[in-house]
Design a protein around this motif. Structure first.
Motif, PDB file in Angstrom:
ATOM      1  N   SER A 270       3.570 -49.412  46.361  1.00  0.00           N
ATOM      2  CA  SER A 270       3.377 -49.214  47.800  1.00  0.00           C
ATOM      3  C   SER A 270       2.799 -47.836  48.066  1.00  0.00           C
ATOM      4  O   SER A 270       2.926 -46.914  47.244  1.00  0.00           O
ATOM      5  N   LEU A 271       2.188 -47.711  49.238  1.00  0.00           N
ATOM      6  CA  LEU A 271       1.611 -46.450  49.688  1.00  0.00           C
ATOM      7  C   LEU A 271       1.881 -46.315  51.174  1.00  0.00           C
ATOM      8  O   LEU A 271       1.734 -47.274  51.933  1.00  0.00           O
ATOM      9  N   ARG A 272       2.265 -45.112  51.604  1.00  0.00           N
ATOM     10  CA  ARG A 272       2.546 -44.879  53.023  1.00  0.00           C
ATOM     11  C   ARG A 272       2.172 -43.451  53.384  1.00  0.00           C
ATOM     12  O   ARG A 272       2.451 -42.512  52.632  1.00  0.00           O
ATOM     13  N   GLY A 273       1.515 -43.285  54.558  1.00  0.00           N
ATOM     14  CA  GLY A 273       1.150 -41.944  54.991  1.00  0.00           C
ATOM     15  C   GLY A 273       0.357 -41.969  56.281  1.00  0.00           C
ATOM     16  O   GLY A 273       0.146 -43.023  56.895  1.00  0.00           O
ATOM     17  N   GLY A 274      -0.103 -40.820  56.697  1.00  0.00           N
ATOM     18  CA  GLY A 274      -0.829 -40.692  57.947  1.00  0.00           C
ATOM     19  C   GLY A 274      -2.274 -41.145  57.818  1.00  0.00           C
ATOM     20  O   GLY A 274      -2.919 -40.976  56.777  1.00  0.00           O
ATOM     21  N   PHE A 275      -2.779 -41.714  58.925  1.00  0.00           N
ATOM     22  CA  PHE A 275      -4.178 -42.117  58.983  1.00  0.00           C
ATOM     23  C   PHE A 275      -4.621 -42.022  60.437  1.00  0.00           C
ATOM     24  O   PHE A 275      -4.125 -42.760  61.290  1.00  0.00           O
ATOM     25  N   GLY A 276      -5.557 -41.112  60.710  1.00  0.00           N
ATOM     26  CA  GLY A 276      -5.965 -40.896  62.091  1.00  0.00           C
ATOM     27  C   GLY A 276      -4.788 -40.422  62.929  1.00  0.00           C
ATOM     28  O   GLY A 276      -4.079 -39.485  62.564  1.00  0.00           O
ATOM     29  N   LYS A 277      -4.523 -41.113  64.038  1.00  0.00           N
ATOM     30  CA  LYS A 277      -3.418 -40.764  64.921  1.00  0.00           C
ATOM     31  C   LYS A 277      -2.165 -41.594  64.649  1.00  0.00           C
ATOM     32  O   LYS A 277      -1.220 -41.554  65.441  1.00  0.00           O
ATOM     33  N   GLY A 278      -2.179 -42.335  63.548  1.00  0.00           N
ATOM     34  CA  GLY A 278      -1.036 -43.191  63.276  1.00  0.00           C
ATOM     35  C   GLY A 278      -0.601 -43.124  61.826  1.00  0.00           C
ATOM     36  O   GLY A 278      -0.908 -42.176  61.097  1.00  0.00           O
ATOM     37  N   LEU A 279       0.139 -44.144  61.410  1.00  0.00           N
ATOM     38  CA  LEU A 279       0.664 -44.257  60.053  1.00  0.00           C
ATOM     39  C   LEU A 279       0.194 -45.576  59.452  1.00  0.00           C
ATOM     40  O   LEU A 279       0.188 -46.616  60.121  1.00  0.00           O
ATOM     41  N   ILE A 280      -0.205 -45.535  58.185  1.00  0.00           N
ATOM     42  CA  ILE A 280      -0.574 -46.758  57.480  1.00  0.00           C
ATOM     43  C   ILE A 280       0.423 -47.009  56.358  1.00  0.00           C
ATOM     44  O   ILE A 280       1.077 -46.086  55.865  1.00  0.00           O
ATOM     45  N   HIS A 281       0.556 -48.266  55.987  1.00  0.00           N
ATOM     46  CA  HIS A 281       1.325 -48.604  54.796  1.00  0.00           C
ATOM     47  C   HIS A 281       0.692 -49.801  54.112  1.00  0.00           C
ATOM     48  O   HIS A 281       0.075 -50.655  54.758  1.00  0.00           O
ATOM     49  N   ALA A 282       0.824 -49.837  52.810  1.00  0.00           N
ATOM     50  CA  ALA A 282       0.292 -50.929  52.005  1.00  0.00           C
ATOM     51  C   ALA A 282       1.271 -51.216  50.880  1.00  0.00           C
ATOM     52  O   ALA A 282       1.920 -50.299  50.353  1.00  0.00           O
ATOM     53  N   GLU A 283       1.382 -52.497  50.526  1.00  0.00           N
ATOM     54  CA  GLU A 283       2.345 -52.880  49.498  1.00  0.00           C
ATOM     55  C   GLU A 283       1.809 -54.089  48.729  1.00  0.00           C
ATOM     56  O   GLU A 283       1.137 -54.959  49.295  1.00  0.00           O
ATOM     57  N   PHE A 284       2.118 -54.123  47.451  1.00  0.00           N
ATOM     58  CA  PHE A 284       1.677 -55.195  46.566  1.00  0.00           C
ATOM     59  C   PHE A 284       2.847 -55.620  45.682  1.00  0.00           C
ATOM     60  O   PHE A 284       3.642 -54.785  45.246  1.00  0.00           O
TER      61      PHE A 284
END
Length: 422
Positions: free
Chosen positions: A261-275
């Motif tokens: 998984s990956l999680r962090g800031g992106f632009g004005k928000g937060l992104i997350h991705a998981e596999f």
């Protein structure tokens, strides 16, 4: 009776502002909820929720250790069985936590006993979180915290300089508190129809100590503001994913999962991705129709504040069945099969007002592949620091009776209640 007496004694001490027995600090709440079905279901009662719940949370902090005991005394009018079953959560008492936390050294924590475990990045979607869930609570209108069922486990956390490492050992399999039919109706493939109290699911659950244990591993590190994590799991499918046709029992086949998984800031928000790669170990070729196939699961999400006190969160989720051709070839005649891919999108809208004492929320699932949906509207008002009132709903729909959300269409319900915290 002794347990009931102890619960009442500690509650009385807490309400009087005194210290709980044996040096514990006591907190808790009294929660009353009622709900009703929005559609007629011949296999279930019209009442979907009717319960009173007293939770006591006891903590005792020492110089080297922390002891926590948290349990609920429950009167549930929907389920007739009052006998306590701590694995399924049925009965008049549900032990949520009973654990001891200590630190052998500065770079290691150990927690042993009954505890609530969770990890991963999803918002009400789970890829690498293979700890037990309580779907009966989630669909009935209990607080969202009750989606996480307890585990009887040993958790060791290590903090070397290069990463954080969490290792969880459960000496005996902890299954989901899944939909069985006694509270909600479901799609019964063997009967070819929805079923409920007329066909409660009977299971063959792995229950041997040590031999039927589970392992879960998480290694995480933050790199330039992004949290990267790797996961491993060895155990069983958490909800029934197989069948014993001879005995007519649902089963929990062996399962191994690897993920990241990956999680962090992106632009004005937060992104997350998981596999996650789900390795169904009992039938890796997908040729046994009585065992669930392996899968690839992917989750992508983004959250940001659109305006002051107004937040939007969106997610995309994919389940892709492996060895699909073998699965279709082995499917018995007349049995409804799954699609290769299941796509799900979610939207969360949250609005707070009145100094954040009023919360309006809508969480929605929609599956374009299954052509079904699940909506969770809710409103809560914190009247005082102690009193809270709330209302909401669980709304299901779909064009086919056998899809994941479509099967629950007749379980659509509305609920309301209040909570007093102390």
């Amino acid at each position: 009776m002794r347990m009931k007496f102890l619960v009442l004694l500690v509650w009385t001490c807490a309400l009087m502002g005194g210290e709980a027995p044996f040096g514990f600090e006591a907190h808790g709440f009294f929660d009353v909820r009622a709900g009703f079905r929005l559609q007629n279901d011949a296999t279930q009662r019209d009442t979907s929720l009717a319960e009173s719940r007293l939770q006591l949370d006891l903590n005792r902090m020492g110089e080297w250790t922390t002891l926590q005991i948290r349990g609920d005394a429950v009167y549930d009018d929907v389920i007739d069985d009052r006998d306590i079953d701590l694995e399924t959560g049925r009965g008049w008492f549900d032990l949520r936590e009973a654990n001891l936390l200590f630190s052998p050294n500065r770079s290691m924590d150990v927690k042993v006993g009954r505890q609530i475990l969770t990890w991963g990045t999803g918002d009400l979607l789970f890829v690498n979180d293979l700890f037990p869930k309580d779907w009966q609570s989630f669909f009935s209108g209990r607080q969202t915290e009750y989606l996480k069922a307890p585990s009887d486990a040993l958790m060791m956390s290590f903090f070397p300089s290069f990463a954080n490492i969490d290792l969880v050992y459960t000496p005996r399999f902890d299954a989901d508190r899944f939909i069985r039919g006694e509270r909600f109706s479901y799609w019964n493939g063997n009967l070819g129809r929805r079923a409920g109290r007329d066909a409660v699911v009977a299971v063959d659950r792995p229950d041997r100590w040590v031999d039927d244990g589970e392992w879960a591993l998480r290694i995480s590190r933050t790199i330039k503001g992004y949290e990267l994590a790797f996961y491993g799991y060895d155990g069983f499918w958490k909800s029934p994913a197989g069948q014993d046709p001879v005995r007519g029992l649902a089963t929990f086949p062996e399962l191994r999962v690897w993920g990241a998984s990956l999680r962090g800031g992106f632009g004005k928000g937060l992104i997350h991705a998981e596999f996650g790669w789900y390795d169904s170990r009992r039938d890796r070729d997908g040729e046994d129709p009585t065992v669930g196939n392996g899968e690839i699961r992917v989750l992508l999400g983004y959250e940001r504040e659109l305006a002051r006190e107004f937040t939007l969160g969106v997610q995309y989720y994919l389940e892709r069945m492996l060895d699909y051709e073998n699965y279709r070839a082995s499917l018995p005649a007349g049995l409804v099969g799954r699609d290769r891919n299941r796509h799900v999108t979610t939207v969360r809208l949250t609005r707070t007002a009145m100094n954040q004492n009023l919360t309006l929320s809508l969480f929605g699932y929609a599956s374009p592949s299954d052509n079904d949906f699940y909506l969770r509207p809710s409103v809560s008002w914190k009247v005082t620091d102690a009193w809270q009132v709330f209302a909401g709903g669980n709304l299901f729909g779909g064009s086919r009776d056998h899809t994941f959300f479509g099967q629950f269409e007749k379980n659509s319900n509305a609920y309301g209640g209040f909570r007093y915290s102390f």
